[in-house]
Design an enzyme around this catalytic site. Structure first.
Site, PDB file in Angstrom:
ATOM      1  N   ALA A 189      48.855  39.530  38.055  1.00 40.85           N
ATOM      2  CA  ALA A 189      49.156  40.491  36.999  1.00 40.85           C
ATOM      3  C   ALA A 189      48.024  40.421  35.982  1.00 40.85           C
ATOM      4  CB  ALA A 189      50.488  40.149  36.350  1.00 40.85           C
ATOM      5  N   GLY A 234      50.842  37.437  40.786  1.00 41.27           N
ATOM      6  CA  GLY A 234      51.544  38.667  41.144  1.00 41.27           C
ATOM      7  C   GLY A 234      50.992  39.287  42.427  1.00 41.27           C
ATOM      8  N   GLU A 245      52.727  37.508  45.124  1.00 40.32           N
ATOM      9  CA  GLU A 245      54.126  37.961  45.115  1.00 40.32           C
ATOM     10  C   GLU A 245      54.247  39.367  45.700  1.00 40.32           C
ATOM     11  OE1 GLU A 245      54.329  37.007  40.912  1.00 40.32           O
ATOM     12  OE2 GLU A 245      56.016  35.670  41.295  1.00 40.32           O
ATOM     13  N   GLU A 276      49.853  30.520  38.162  1.00 44.43           N
ATOM     14  CA  GLU A 276      50.357  30.803  36.804  1.00 44.43           C
ATOM     15  C   GLU A 276      50.451  29.543  35.952  1.00 44.43           C
ATOM     16  OE1 GLU A 276      51.683  31.965  39.622  1.00 44.43           O
ATOM     17  OE2 GLU A 276      52.245  34.072  39.394  1.00 44.43           O
TER      18      GLU A 276
HETATM   19  N1  DAK Z   1      43.998  39.563  34.903  1.00 42.83           N
HETATM   20  C1  DAK Z   1      43.008  40.188  34.221  1.00 42.83           C
HETATM   21  N2  DAK Z   1      41.725  40.128  34.555  1.00 42.83           N
HETATM   22  C2  DAK Z   1      41.395  39.401  35.642  1.00 42.83           C
HETATM   23  C3  DAK Z   1      42.362  38.714  36.404  1.00 42.83           C
HETATM   24  C4  DAK Z   1      43.729  38.827  36.006  1.00 42.83           C
HETATM   25  N3  DAK Z   1      44.722  38.259  36.675  1.00 42.83           N
HETATM   26  N4  DAK Z   1      41.718  38.065  37.404  1.00 42.83           N
HETATM   27  C5  DAK Z   1      40.403  38.358  37.270  1.00 42.83           C
HETATM   28  N5  DAK Z   1      40.214  39.155  36.212  1.00 42.83           N
HETATM   29  C6  DAK Z   1      38.938  39.695  35.721  1.00 42.83           C
HETATM   30  C7  DAK Z   1      38.125  38.608  35.043  1.00 42.83           C
HETATM   31  O1  DAK Z   1      38.545  38.416  33.707  1.00 42.83           O
HETATM   32  C8  DAK Z   1      36.742  39.197  35.146  1.00 42.83           C
HETATM   33  O2  DAK Z   1      36.606  40.197  34.182  1.00 42.83           O
HETATM   34  P1  DAK Z   1      35.314  40.193  33.160  1.00 42.83           P
HETATM   35  O3  DAK Z   1      35.305  38.861  32.512  1.00 42.83           O
HETATM   36  O4  DAK Z   1      34.147  40.400  34.094  1.00 42.83           O
HETATM   37  O5  DAK Z   1      35.583  41.351  32.259  1.00 42.83           O
HETATM   38  C9  DAK Z   1      36.755  39.888  36.498  1.00 42.83           C
HETATM   39  O6  DAK Z   1      38.139  40.127  36.810  1.00 42.83           O
HETATM   40  C10 DAK Z   1      36.165  39.045  37.623  1.00 42.83           C
HETATM   41  O7  DAK Z   1      36.800  37.769  37.606  1.00 42.83           O
HETATM   42  P2  DAK Z   1      36.011  36.364  37.500  1.00 42.83           P
HETATM   43  O8  DAK Z   1      34.711  36.544  36.799  1.00 42.83           O
HETATM   44  O9  DAK Z   1      36.958  35.376  36.956  1.00 42.83           O
HETATM   45  O10 DAK Z   1      35.716  36.114  39.046  1.00 42.83           O
HETATM   46  P3  DAK Z   1      35.549  34.716  39.789  1.00 42.83           P
HETATM   47  O11 DAK Z   1      35.123  35.069  41.181  1.00 42.83           O
HETATM   48  O12 DAK Z   1      34.721  33.762  38.979  1.00 42.83           O
HETATM   49  O13 DAK Z   1      37.031  34.092  39.857  1.00 42.83           O
HETATM   50  C11 DAK Z   1      39.402  34.152  40.248  1.00 42.83           C
HETATM   51  C12 DAK Z   1      37.989  34.735  40.607  1.00 42.83           C
HETATM   52  C13 DAK Z   1      40.432  35.002  40.995  1.00 42.83           C
HETATM   53  C14 DAK Z   1      39.481  32.706  40.725  1.00 42.83           C
HETATM   54  C15 DAK Z   1      39.579  34.214  38.706  1.00 42.83           C
HETATM   55  O14 DAK Z   1      39.280  35.555  38.269  1.00 42.83           O
HETATM   56  C16 DAK Z   1      40.970  33.870  38.277  1.00 42.83           C
HETATM   57  O15 DAK Z   1      41.335  32.701  38.188  1.00 42.83           O
HETATM   58  N6  DAK Z   1      41.786  34.902  37.967  1.00 42.83           N
HETATM   59  C17 DAK Z   1      43.109  34.719  37.444  1.00 42.83           C
HETATM   60  C18 DAK Z   1      44.050  34.294  38.538  1.00 42.83           C
HETATM   61  C19 DAK Z   1      45.438  34.075  37.994  1.00 42.83           C
HETATM   62  O16 DAK Z   1      45.659  33.217  37.123  1.00 42.83           O
HETATM   63  N7  DAK Z   1      46.397  34.871  38.443  1.00 42.83           N
HETATM   64  C20 DAK Z   1      47.759  34.800  37.989  1.00 42.83           C
HETATM   65  C21 DAK Z   1      47.951  35.704  36.779  1.00 42.83           C
HETATM   66  S1  DAK Z   1      49.617  35.633  36.109  1.00 42.83           S
HETATM   67  C22 DAK Z   1      55.553  40.335  36.316  1.00 42.83           C
HETATM   68  C23 DAK Z   1      55.028  40.471  37.572  1.00 42.83           C
HETATM   69  C24 DAK Z   1      54.070  39.582  38.010  1.00 42.83           C
HETATM   70  C25 DAK Z   1      53.631  38.588  37.175  1.00 42.83           C
HETATM   71  C26 DAK Z   1      54.174  38.442  35.943  1.00 42.83           C
HETATM   72  C27 DAK Z   1      55.140  39.323  35.491  1.00 42.83           C
HETATM   73  N8  DAK Z   1      56.557  41.224  35.854  1.00 42.83           N
HETATM   74  C28 DAK Z   1      57.058  42.254  36.723  1.00 42.83           C
HETATM   75  C29 DAK Z   1      56.962  41.196  34.468  1.00 42.83           C
HETATM   76  C30 DAK Z   1      52.564  37.733  37.640  1.00 42.83           C
HETATM   77  C31 DAK Z   1      51.828  36.971  36.776  1.00 42.83           C
HETATM   78  C32 DAK Z   1      50.471  36.606  37.186  1.00 42.83           C
HETATM   79  O17 DAK Z   1      49.973  37.018  38.201  1.00 42.83           O
END
Ligand code: DAK
Length: 257
Positions: A65, A108, A111, A131
């Site tokens: 997400a 997400g 999921e 997360e």
């Molecule tokens: N959200 C926003 N931006 C994201 C993102 C994300 N989840 N993942 C990546 N990006 C963005 C990065 O910020 C970056 O943007 P800029 O800085 O260039 O503007 C760009 O995408 C490229 O990412 P990286 O530079 O970080 O790329 P790397 O190859 O170095 O790393 C990575 C890739 C996937 C390991 C890293 O980006 C990362 O750790 N991303 C976050 C992964 C994460 O924590 N995912 C879980 C998020 S929480 C719900 C439904 C679902 C959910 C919640 C509620 N409801 C229905 C209410 C789910 C929650 C989640 O998923």
């Protein structure tokens, strides 16, 4: 449609939805999920379509997400936004959905994959529920569906550490149907879709409904429980710090409150 591309007749009887926010690694914002919901509802009504494939691109199915969009929200904001109704409608799709996954399928994104019916993965696919690293927990079924898919011990390890699962491991644990080289995953997804498209659409839909019934009889209660705890993390300073740290590209300092 701003964040997805829909091809109703990608192949005869097969529709394709492609998530299309490549710069953000297909981070799932509410508008994108709304577009997916609208497309699925449309495809469910189109008699020419028998099977739906959902994909991202070679680098990412979806990296979760949209953290930037969620970071400052309160628990009550999250409750009022009620994004879950969109996800609930997505999981009510009658036609079979194959996820064709390459690269990141995280949070997400993972999921979302588990909400689909079958999964073809490229060798580069990485699955995970990271997360915990940003001070929250899975909110769209991860604690329930991943546990059912891979068992309690592995689900605990993945969700409590945020570690990623390789495509091969995901296959070993039964999370995905098949792993193939990156240049083949769309081809294999289409091959599987074509086989299913030859069957009686009535029987296919009834079979899907029955399988989901067995899988989901006790799921609703688990999902409600997960939802409340997910909202609760947004009342913590650690969630604010975790998401802020991600955006500022630094390590979070968690205080346990
Ligand atoms: N959200 C926003 N931006 C994201 C993102 C994300 N989840 N993942 C990546 N990006 C963005 C990065 O910020 C970056 O943007 P800029 O800085 O260039 O503007 C760009 O995408 C490229 O990412 P990286 O530079 O970080 O790329 P790397 O190859 O170095 O790393 C990575 C890739 C996937 C390991 C890293 O980006 C990362 O750790 N991303 C976050 C992964 C994460 O924590 N995912 C879980 C998020 S929480 C719900 C439904 C679902 C959910 C919640 C509620 N409801 C229905 C209410 C789910 C929650 C989640 O998923």
């Amino acid at each position: 449609m701003e964040f997805i591309k829909v091809t109703e007749q990608y192949q005869p009887a097969i529709a394709l939805i492609q998530l299309n926010r490549p710069k953000e690694l297909n981070a799932l914002n509410p508008q994108l999920m709304g577009e997916v919901r609208d497309a699925l509802q449309q495809l469910d009504k189109n008699d020419e379509v028998k099977v739906i494939i959902i994909t991202g691109n070679d680098q990412a199915f979806a990296a979760g997400a949209d953290i930037k969009q969620m970071a400052d929200k309160s628990a009550i904001d999250m409750q009022i936004m009620d994004q879950f109704s969109t996800w609930d409608q997505i999981r009510k799709t009658k036609k079979p959905i194959i996820a064709a996954v390459s690269g990141f399928a995280l949070g997400g994104g993972c999921e979302f994959v588990m909400t689909c019916d079958m999964v073809i993965a490229s060798e580069t696919a990485k699955f995970g529920q990271p997360e915990i690293k940003i001070g929250t927990i899975p909110g769209a079924g991860g604690t329930q569906r991943l546990t059912k898919a891979v068992g309690k011990a592995k689900a605990m390890e993945l969700i409590l550490t945020g570690r990623f699962l390789s495509a091969q491991e995901a296959h070993f644990y039964g999370l995905v149907n098949k792993v193939v080289p990156v240049e083949m995953y769309m081809h294999k997804a289409v091959e599987l879709a074509k086989e299913i498209a030859q069957m009686s659409p009535v029987a296919v839909q009834l079979a899907k409904e029955a399988i989901n019934r067995s899988f989901e009889t006790q799921l609703d209660e688990g999902l409600m429980f997960e939802r409340k705890n997910f909202y609760l993390t947004f009342a913590s300073e650690d969630q604010k710090e975790g998401m802020k740290a991600f955006i500022e590209k630094r390590k979070p300092v968690f205080k346990g409150k």
